[in-house]
Structure formats: C-alpha cells, structure tokens
Design an enzyme around this catalytic site. Sequence first.
Site, short mmCIF file in Angstrom:
data_model
loop_
_atom_site.label_atom_id
_atom_site.label_comp_id
_atom_site.label_asym_id
_atom_site.label_seq_id
_atom_site.Cartn_x
_atom_site.Cartn_y
_atom_site.Cartn_z
N GLU A 171 -12.40 -33.40 -6.03
CA GLU A 171 -13.64 -34.15 -5.79
C GLU A 171 -14.71 -33.50 -7.13
O GLU A 171 -16.14 -33.67 -5.95
CB GLU A 171 -13.95 -34.41 -4.74
CG GLU A 171 -12.98 -34.36 -3.70
CD GLU A 171 -13.22 -34.84 -1.93
OE1 GLU A 171 -14.50 -33.63 -1.49
OE2 GLU A 171 -12.67 -35.00 -1.66
N GLU A 290 -6.08 -37.09 0.37
CA GLU A 290 -6.69 -36.71 1.24
C GLU A 290 -6.60 -37.74 1.89
O GLU A 290 -6.82 -38.87 1.27
CB GLU A 290 -8.27 -35.84 0.92
CG GLU A 290 -7.38 -34.35 0.84
CD GLU A 290 -9.04 -33.40 0.48
OE1 GLU A 290 -10.24 -33.99 1.23
OE2 GLU A 290 -9.44 -33.13 -1.04
O1 AHR Z 1 -11.08 -31.73 4.13
C1 AHR Z 1 -11.42 -31.87 3.79
C2 AHR Z 1 -12.63 -31.89 3.11
O2 AHR Z 1 -12.53 -32.82 2.88
C3 AHR Z 1 -12.22 -31.06 1.11
O3 AHR Z 1 -12.19 -30.29 1.26
C4 AHR Z 1 -12.32 -32.18 0.57
O4 AHR Z 1 -12.06 -31.83 -0.74
C5 AHR Z 1 -13.38 -33.25 1.26
O5 AHR Z 1 -14.05 -33.86 0.44
#
Ligand code: AHR
Length: 491
Positions: A171, A290
């Site tokens: 990110e 994610e």
């Molecule tokens: O999954 C939780 C968080 O969400 C992770 O650390 C991050 O990459 C995202 O913003």
Amino acid sequence: MSNASLTLDPAFTIGAVDPRLFGSFVEHLGRCVYTGIFEPGHPAADEHGLRRDVLDLVRELGVTVVRYPGGNFVSGYRWEDGVGPERPVRLDPAWKSIEPNVFGLGEFINWTRLAGVIPMMAVNLGTRGVQEACDLLEYANHPAGTALSELRVSHGAIKPYDIGLWCLGNEMDGPWQTGHKTAAEYGRLAAETARAMRMIDPNLELVACGSSGAGMPTFGAWEATVLEEAYDQVDYISLHAYYEPLGGDLTSFLASGAMMESYIEDAIATCDHVRARLKKDKRIHLSFDEWNVWYMSRHQSEPPTEWEHAPRLLEDHYNVMDAVVVGSLLIALLRHADRVKIACQAQLVNVIAPIVAEPGGPAWRQTTFHPFAQAARYGRGEVLRVEPDSPPAGDVPALHATAVRAPDGTVTLFAVNRSQTEPLDLTATVGALGDVRLLEHTVLTDDDLDARNTADDPDRVRPHSVGTSVVGGGTLRALLPPVSWNVIRLG
Ligand code: AHR
C-alpha cells in the site's frame, strides 16, 4: 417470491481457477501471530509454539497461499530481527504495538509447511530498499556458500526456503504507510528492486503495489505510472478492498460483490491500457491480496492508546449477513478468474478473520469461515460464464452467481440472493451438462441475520443441506432464501 434464471453450459468458460485464489494473510498485527497461530504454552501448541488446533482449522478452511508479514507492519520491518538467536524487541509504529520478534521468517516457513500452504513474502519498501530486499532473498533462497545463505544454515535451515512469490512493499500510496511514496517514486523503486531480485533468482513471481483501494484519489493513475516503470519486471499488480455497511446501509453492503467486480474490471482496463501503450504481449495479472468484510469505521474510533504486545485489534465478530457478503466477494473473484490469479482474504486468525483463537482456550470458526471453505473446496476447475437474470436488489440484481466445473465433470453453482425480503425461485438450464443429478444444495442463512458463532456455540451458524431442490429434464429448480449463500453441486 421472485423468479430468477441462468444457464450452465461448459461450452462457455471464463478460465481456469488458479488455486492461489483461495489465499489468506498473516500479519504481525494484534493477535494474528501472537496468541493466534503461535502461542507457546497453549495446551494445543507443538514444541515450536505453533497451535495445532489452529493449524487443523487452517487446513479445513482450504487456504492455499499465505501472505506475510504485512500489511502496514512490513513497511517498518527489519527482517533480520526475526531470524537467529538474538531477537530484539522493537516498536511497531504501524499498529502501535510492541514487537518481540520471537516469531519471524523461519517460524513462518515452518508453519506454512505444517499448514500445507505456499508462502507469499512481502519486502519492506517503506523504510528500506533494494539492498535489504536482496539480502532477504539471498538469506531465504540461496542454497549455501554466501554470508547470508550460511547465516540461514547456521540458524538451522540447511535447505533454502525457495520462496517463489514476493510482494514489492505494501500500500505504498497510503499516507498511513510508513515511507509512503508518489507513484513515480514507487514505480522506479519497485522496478529496481524487482530487477535486482530477479538477478539473484530469475524465476520469482513479483507483485507490484497497486493503489490501496478503488476509492483512493490515486487509483488508476497510480497503477498506470507504476506499470509504465515496472511492466517488464513484475507479473501482478495488487488490489485491496474492505467492505462494511456504512451508515447501516445493508442494501449497499449486500452489493459489495458488484463493487468488487467493477474494481477488478477498472484495474484490468488500466493494466491493458499500459500494455497497449507499451506494445507488450505480456498481460499483467491481478493479485487481490487483501479483501474482506472489515468494520473499519468502528475500529478507527477506537485506536490503540498504549504500546502493547499482541493487543486485541480489529477483532470483528461476524454475523450471517457478513458471511453472505463474503460469499458474494468469492463469487466476484471467481467470475474474474481469467485475470485474478492470487487473492488473500485478510486476515487468517483473530484479526478480521474466519478463525478465532482464544488465548489459552479453543479455536473456532466464524460465520465467514464457511463460504470460504466451500469455495476453496468446490471452486477448483474451469469457471463457466454465467449470466444470471433476476429482479434488482437496490442497484444490483438480486442474484449473484458463478459456477465451476471440476476436472471430474462435477459442476458447482455458487449463488447469493442479495434481496432482504424476497426468496428467489431459481430455474437453471443445465441440459448442456448432460445427464446430471443433484448431489447437494447447502444454504447458509438464518431468520436472525445478526446471528454469530461463539466459543460456547461455535456451530450456531453453518451451511445446512436443503432437500427441496430438484433436477430433471435439463432443468434445476432451487429456492434461494433472502440473504443467503447457496452451494449447489451437480454431477
Ligand atoms: O489487513 C489490515 C491492514 O489493512 C493491512 O495491514 C493494510 O495493508 C491494510 O490497510
């Protein structure tokens, strides 16, 4: 009651499912590692402190690949802290936590072998760069005879870890990310890191960070800039998305799968735009590394106040509706299996997770465990092109569906009814599948959409077989209750 219809025909396919579509994520965050997968002294822990009861549930869940060690955590992480006998205690600014580093790379690889999953390793491109990524790769993958490979051997790992799948940071467009960057800065760093890593190991598969969400002002332009720099060096671009009922809007929440599909389609368009501009044959695939339901707005109003080790962070307790939405998100991924090759539900244990591990106590399945386990089990093979027809539920059709044909010819239809009021009377034309029988129709729903599993009642919510569906004369008839996740197997 409303009518809905679709056709299942093996002549019309989307593509083969990459088994890595059923991935997960273990971050040094809250209790995912500590008192999650790792709890020395727990009655179910092995001699390395790995919880066997959690491992059993991970195998049952059917997870294929696990991303590690973050997440936001990785952008301030020194991998050297987690190997060898000296384990310094550090601050983790990403989650305002104390990191003892007792669990690190070697422990993770050992855990992946027991869990039967592929490791997907992220390097820190927030506070670190090319050299540290190459050092980690040499430590992990080089057989022997160099300072870092011999260091690994001296730590007891004679054979290399052979990690083939790597994320180039996390990110990196997010202002919350330690060392976040502009697209031009990151694109160049990702390309240079990838180039150097491939000089050490040309067979790696590399994931560049896409924008951290479709709602980011950077989305689209970020991917284009990064890929202009790194197109030849990377294989995948990442997507991240979390869904919740904002302002209590359940209709929009139930439409999360449609939002995910449009995010995927926009990301594909951007990748292919760069491909056309650069005149490349190669296509960039997507790593949706994610995704989940996350009641993020609730957690943002409760940030950690003290520096603690393994605090209870992001421990969402999922209900029936959350499980149905997770099912719809899995349908969205499968419907794009031609371009989404890797996907990781975030996260695996305790932290916005399908598995809960009580410290010193039992491990149990959240409601969201079930759609994932069923999709991971039956969603293997060739995705059929399914075009459902149904009345709307808000701005999207009530019926969200996909189907997967297994190598043995069994076809599984995954279907979500997003209507909160109307059951769907589904008629599916299945004559092209040949002389098939109904093997099973399971449904996950409940009169109480807020029902949840607990340590005391861990099976309160789970899929149940229904006996009312029928197949005959080339037609499947099935009733899909309001807000339900359905798995219908034909063979
Ligand atoms: O999954 C939780 C968080 O969400 C992770 O650390 C991050 O990459 C995202 O913003």
